[in-house]
Design a protein around this motif. Structure first.
Motif, mmCIF file in Angstrom:
data_model
loop_
_atom_site.group_PDB
_atom_site.id
_atom_site.type_symbol
_atom_site.label_atom_id
_atom_site.label_comp_id
_atom_site.label_asym_id
_atom_site.label_seq_id
_atom_site.Cartn_x
_atom_site.Cartn_y
_atom_site.Cartn_z
ATOM 1 N N MET A 1 -18.115 7.590 -27.004
ATOM 2 C CA MET A 1 -16.895 6.986 -26.471
ATOM 3 C C MET A 1 -16.953 6.887 -24.936
ATOM 4 O O MET A 1 -17.475 7.767 -24.274
ATOM 5 N N ALA B 1 -12.206 5.178 -30.473
ATOM 6 C CA ALA B 1 -13.026 5.850 -31.486
ATOM 7 C C ALA B 1 -13.092 5.018 -32.769
ATOM 8 O O ALA B 1 -14.163 4.812 -33.352
ATOM 9 N N SER B 2 -11.951 4.508 -33.195
ATOM 10 C CA SER B 2 -11.911 3.705 -34.417
ATOM 11 C C SER B 2 -12.734 2.432 -34.274
ATOM 12 O O SER B 2 -13.425 2.008 -35.204
ATOM 13 N N THR B 3 -12.642 1.819 -33.102
ATOM 14 C CA THR B 3 -13.384 0.571 -32.883
ATOM 15 C C THR B 3 -14.887 0.826 -32.949
ATOM 16 O O THR B 3 -15.629 0.079 -33.597
ATOM 17 N N GLU C 1 -16.381 3.275 -34.459
ATOM 18 C CA GLU C 1 -16.734 3.623 -35.829
ATOM 19 C C GLU C 1 -16.806 2.370 -36.692
ATOM 20 O O GLU C 1 -17.744 2.181 -37.475
ATOM 21 N N HIS C 2 -15.833 1.498 -36.504
ATOM 22 C CA HIS C 2 -15.794 0.266 -37.285
ATOM 23 C C HIS C 2 -17.040 -0.597 -37.015
ATOM 24 O O HIS C 2 -17.635 -1.168 -37.936
ATOM 25 N N ILE D 1 -20.458 4.729 -37.593
ATOM 26 C CA ILE D 1 -20.507 6.178 -37.312
ATOM 27 C C ILE D 1 -19.383 6.544 -36.361
ATOM 28 O O ILE D 1 -19.187 5.878 -35.344
ATOM 29 N N ARG D 2 -18.628 7.581 -36.669
ATOM 30 C CA ARG D 2 -17.541 8.001 -35.781
ATOM 31 C C ARG D 2 -18.149 8.826 -34.649
ATOM 32 O O ARG D 2 -18.911 9.768 -34.883
ATOM 33 N N PRO D 3 -17.828 8.495 -33.416
ATOM 34 C CA PRO D 3 -18.416 9.218 -32.276
ATOM 35 C C PRO D 3 -17.948 10.670 -32.228
ATOM 36 O O PRO D 3 -16.801 10.969 -32.587
ATOM 37 N N MET E 1 -8.721 15.359 -31.247
ATOM 38 C CA MET E 1 -9.631 14.458 -31.954
ATOM 39 C C MET E 1 -10.804 15.210 -32.576
ATOM 40 O O MET E 1 -11.620 14.607 -33.270
ATOM 41 N N LYS F 1 -18.910 20.496 -36.071
ATOM 42 C CA LYS F 1 -18.571 19.079 -35.891
ATOM 43 C C LYS F 1 -19.791 18.216 -35.596
ATOM 44 O O LYS F 1 -19.683 17.025 -35.379
#
Lengths: 312, 312, 312, 312
Positions: free
Chosen positions: A123, A147-149, A151-152, A156-158, A179, A309
Motif C-alpha cells: 500500500m 487496500a481493497s483496490t 487486492e482487487h 492479493i491483499r497487501p 487493518m 499475519k
C-alpha cells in the motif's frame, strides 16, 4: 504547526510542561529491536529493495495541472518500469513495489506483472495524498479503499504499507493496527527493523525503516519552487548506497533501499540499481527479501503476534 | 528585522549615522587572540571534536508534529551514538557533546555514558529553542534550567555552552558572564580561540570558534521547504575536513569540528569521523582536547581570569 | 517588479509594444569590444584577480542583527585577508580589492595595506546596500560619499567601481559618468572588456565583466532561508576556474575572478587561489593586472576618451 | 492551483470521482511509440541536439528590470553562440535552435546564420512568456505571431515548437494542431519519440521528448531567490549526458539534448558539447538530425498523416 496538534495547548515548545513533550515523544516511537541473530538461510546480509510506483499520482495529487510533471510520471510506468523489471529478473531478486491505488488503476497491467513476477505489491495511499492534511476518518477510508483496490487488481491483499511522502500522522498507526497490517515502512529511527510503540505500548507492528539517504529522490528530484535540482551525481549516489550496504554487511544487518521508477529508471541512473545488486550478489551470504518476507521473518524470530499475519 | 533591534532607530542601514553601525558592530566581537605558542604537551596541532546531541529536540522545538523527523532524532541516540562512542574509544580521544537539556532528560543514560567515558557534556539550550525568539528573561531562565538539568543528570556542572542553531542574541554573552561560564562555542570570527568583547570591553570568556564549513549538517541536512538536500558527497566532506586539518597543522593551530549523531552517525558517513581521527593521529604532535580543556588551556596561557573557572 | 520600472506601463511583458522592450534592452548594454590584439607586454593572457572585501557590511546592510554572520564578516578581515595578501606577495601579483566604505572605516589598516602593497582599492557601495532599493539621489550621494571615504583613507581616489551584489540600476551608469569613472565591473555580457552603451550611445566607460561562474560565493555561500549551502566542492571550483583560465589562454583573452576574503580565505579553500595563480604563472606570456590597469590599457588601445582617466 | 483548472470542481484530489482524474490524465498523453526499427541510413543511434536561444528574453519576460540578468542574456548571443556554431561546423552536425520571436528580432543576424548553416529554427514562444498565465486566445495569438516573425526573419516557416519553460497548457496541443505543426518538444513521457494523444485521440503530432536530466540549465542556472546555484560540476554533467547517450546507443534509440547558449556557451562548459559530439561521432552508425528531420522520419515510418508536413 499541524492543525491536528493534539495536546490542546497553544504554547511555544520551550514553555511546555514536561508531560507535553513526553506525550508527543511517545505517541509513535521505536521499541524493541527486531534484528535477528542471523537472517533467513543463515545469511549475514538482508537486502530489501523497494520502488514507490507513484507515476502520475505525484502530479494528480497536486491538482493535475502540469502536463510536464504528468508526463514525467507516465515515464515511470512506460520507460522506467521495464528497465527495472528486466534487472530484477536478470539477477532473480525480489522487490517490494509500493503503489498508490490510483496508480494501480491507471496501470493495472503493471500491478499484475509485479505480482506475477513474485514481487510484493504494498500500500502507498490512495492518490499520493498527504496524510497530515486529512482528518482521521478520511485517512481511514482512503487506506481501506486503497487496500481493497490493490487486492482487487492483484488478487492479493497487501500486508504492509508505506505512507505517501513518509507522512505519518497520529492516526496512521491506529489505522494500521485496525487493518491488521504486518508492517509499516515510513519511519527512520534505526537501520534495522523494530517494533512500533504507540503511547509507549508495543503494537506488534514491524517497522522496516527508510531514510532519505537511501532514497533516490533526495538526490535527483527537481523542484523549481525551491532550489532542489538533480545535483546528485550518479556516481555519488552509488558511492553512498554502496557504503550503506558495506557497513550493513559488516554489522550483519539490513540494507533497505527506496527508489522511484521515474527517477532511477532513466538511462543515466539505472546502472546504480544494477551495480548495487551486483555488489550484494557478490557476497557469499546474502538474503534478498521483499519487505513483507523480511517483516514476517523478524516478527517470527521475535515471537511477535504479527508473525501470524505474514503472507504464506 | 529582529524584534529586539536594540538601537531604537527605524532607519535603513545606509541612512544610519556612524555610531549606530559602530554600536552594532561592537556589541559582541572577537578580541584578543588566544592561540598559544604551543599547545599542551608541546603539541603542534590541537583537535577539538564536538557533537551536538539534539536528537528529538530538533523536531520538538518545531512543535513535535512530524513523526518522521522525530524518528530521525531518535536514530541519533539509538544508532548514531553507539558508533560514535565506539570510534572515540578505539582511538582513545576525548570529545565534547553539547546536549539540549530535554534531550538529556529523554536519554539520561547517554548523558551519564558521555561523562563516564571522560568526554565533556556542554550546554546546548533547553529544547533547541531559537534564542532570538526569546526575551532576555526567558533566555536566562532556560539557560539556568538547562545547566541545572545537565548537572543533575551527569553530576558535573557544565563550564561552556553552544547556542542552539548558533543563534546568539544581544543577551547571550551577558547571561554567560552572569553564569560564570568559561567559554562559548557558537561564533566564527577566527580559526583560533579568542576572547569575546562586549561593547568593546574584554569579558574573559573564551570563544572556541565554529564554522558551517566544519559542520556535517551544512552538507547533509535535508529540508524539504527549501532546496537543502543531502547533496554533500561523503568524500567531499572528508576532503574539506582534511584540508581544514592539514592547514591547521601547518599553522600550528586548532582544528575544531561540529557533528550531529543523526547525521554523521549513519553507515555511509561514519567513516568520515574515523578517517579524520586517523589522519590527526598520524601526526606526531597532536593534542586531542575537549572544548573545556582547550578553553582552560588558552585562558591560562593568556592569563585570563576565566582560567580559574576551568574544570579540575 | 521594480518600483522604478521606468516605462510607466503597467502591462505584462508579452503585451508590450516593440518600443517598450527595445527601450529596456538598450538602457545599459554591451557595445564595442575592447579586447586588444595583444595584452600589455605582448602577453597572450590577462589575469585580473579581485576580492570583494565586504566583511561585516554584508550583515550590517541587513540590519546587523545576527552576531554569527557578523563574526563571519570579521573572519574575512582577521583571518582571510592575511592569507590572501601573503599569497599575492609570494607570487608578486597585483589584485583589485572592492571595499564598501563602511568596511574600510572599520578596517582602515586593511585599506592602507592594500594600497601600500601596490594593489587597487575600488568602490563597492557605502554599506553593501542594494542599489535597486534606493532612489537616484540616494544612490548618487552614497556613491560620492564612498569615493571620498576611500580616497580619504587610502590617499588615492578610486577610478572604478563594482556595485554591491552586482545590483546595477537605471541610474548607476549615469552616476558613474558624472563621477568620471574609468570602468565598472558588475555586468556579464562578454568574457572580454567592452564599452558600455547608455540608451544606445557609447559612454567611454569600460566594463570589466564578471560572472557567477567565476565567483567563489556562488558555490560556497550559505543561506539558511533558501537551500544555498557550501555544496561547491573545492576541487570542483578549482576545475571550473582552471577551465575558464585555459580557454582564456587559448583565445588570447582575459581571465577575471571575483573572490571574498570570508569565503576563499578559509583553510580548506585558500589553495584554490594559489593553484590558479601558479597555473597562470606557468604560462610564458601572462599579464597580471589590476582592474584599473586593465581598463586603462583597453581604453587606450581602443582610443576611448576614458583612457585619460587612468591612474598614473 | 491553475486558474484554468478545467474540470469545474473545487475538490481536493483525494475526493475526486474517478472520471475527474481520468479526464485530467488523458487530456494530453503519450500514445503510439514512434521509435523506428532503424534510424535513417540504417543508423543505430539518433542524436538530436537543441539550443534554446532565449538570450535577453528570459529577463524581459520578468519585466526587464535586472541589467545583470539582461547582460547574461546578451552573453548568450555575443559569446556563447559563436563557440557553439564553430563546434557544430567543425563536426558538421546539424542542430535545432528554438528561439523566442523577440530574441530573433533582437538578433536577426543570428536567426539568419542558423538557417544559412543548415540548422533548424523552431518556435519557442513570443518573449519566453509562461503559457499557463495566458488565456487561450492570447496563447494562440502569440504563437501565430511568433511563427510569422520567425518565417519573416529566416524565410522558412517553423514546423515544430518547444514551449517556453516547457509550460504546456490545456490549449497548447489544440493550437499546435490548428497551426498544422509536425512536432512538439516539451514533454517527458519517454526516451523515444511518440505520438501525442488529446483526450485519448491520436493527433498525428510527434513528440520529441526532453528531460531536465538532459538540460544544461537544470545543473547550471543560478536563481538567488531559491537555492539554485551552479553546483553542477562540468564533469558530472558530461558523465550524465554520456551515460544517457551510451544507453541510447545500446538500445538503438534517440539521444536528445537541450542546451542554452548563455549556459553551455561559457569557457568552462563548452567542452561538454564538444565531448558529447566526439563521443557520438566515434560510433560507426550514428545519425545526427534536427528535431524536424527526426520527427518527419518517425512520422513517415509510422505512416502518420503529419509526415506530409515535414520540411522538404
Amino acid at each position: 504547526m499541524d492543525a491536528r496538534n493534539h495536546d490542546g495547548l497553544n504554547q511555544e515548545p520551550w514553555l511546555w510542561p514536561t508531560q507535553v513533550w513526553q506525550q508527543k515523544l511517545n505517541r509513535v516511537r521505536a521499541g524493541k529491536a527486531l534484528k535477528p541473530g542471523k537472517w533467513k538461510g543463515n545469511a549475514r546480509l538482508a537486502v530489501a529493495l523497494s520502488f514507490d510506483s507513484d507515476h502520475e499520482t505525484s502530479e494528480l495529487r497536486n491538482g493535475g495541472v502540469s502536463f510536464g510533471r504528468m508526463s514525467q510520471g507516465q515515464y515511470g510506468a512506460r520507460s522506467g518500469m521495464p528497465r527495472i523489471l528486466r534487472i530484477l529478473e536478470k539477477y532473480a531478486v525480489p522487490a517490494s513495489f509500493f503503489m498508490p491505488a490510483v496508480s494501480a488503476m491507471i496501470h493495472p497491467e503493471e500491478a499484475a506483472m509485479i505480482v506475477a513476477a513474485g514481487h510484493e505489491l504494498g500500500m502507498h495511499s490512495w492518490i499520493h495524498e498527504s496524510n497530515s492534511r486529512l482528518d482521521e476518518s478520511t485517512e481511514r477510508e482512503l487506506a481501506l479503499r486503497a487496500a481493497s483496490t490493490l487486492e482487487h487488481l492483484s488478487g492479493i491483499r497487501p500486508v504492509g504499507m508505506r505512507t505517501a511522502s513518509w507522512d505519518f500522522t497520529p492516526s496512521t498507526l491506529k489505522i494500521a493496527r485496525e487493518m491488521g497490517l504486518l508492517y509499516d515502512s515510513s519511519l527512520m529511527a534505526d537501520d534495522e527493523p523494530y517494533e512500533l510503540l504507540e503511547d509507549g505500548e508495543p503494537t506488534g507492528i514491524v517497522e522496516i525503516p527508510v531514510e532519505w539517504i537511501r532514497d533516490d529522490s533526495a538526490y535527483l528530484a527537481m523542484d523549481r519552487t525551491v532550489g532542489a535540482r538533480p545535483y546528485g551525481a550518479p556516481l555519488m549516489i552509488l558511492d553512498i548506497f554502496r557504503r550503506e550496504l558495506e557497513l550493513a554487511y559488516d554489522e550483519g544487518g539490513l540494507f533497505q533501499l527506496t527508489m522511484h521508477p521515474h527517477q532511477i529508471g532513466h538511462r543515466s541512473r539505472i546502472f546504480i540499481l544494477e551495480e548495487i545488486i551486483r555488489l550484494a550478489h557478490s557476497k557469499p551470504d546474502v538474503w534478498f527479501a521483499t519487505h513483507a518476507e523480511l517483516a514476517a521473518y523478524c516478527a517470527n524470530e521475535a515471537g511477535l503476534a504479527a508473525a501470524s499475519k505474514a503472507p504464506s
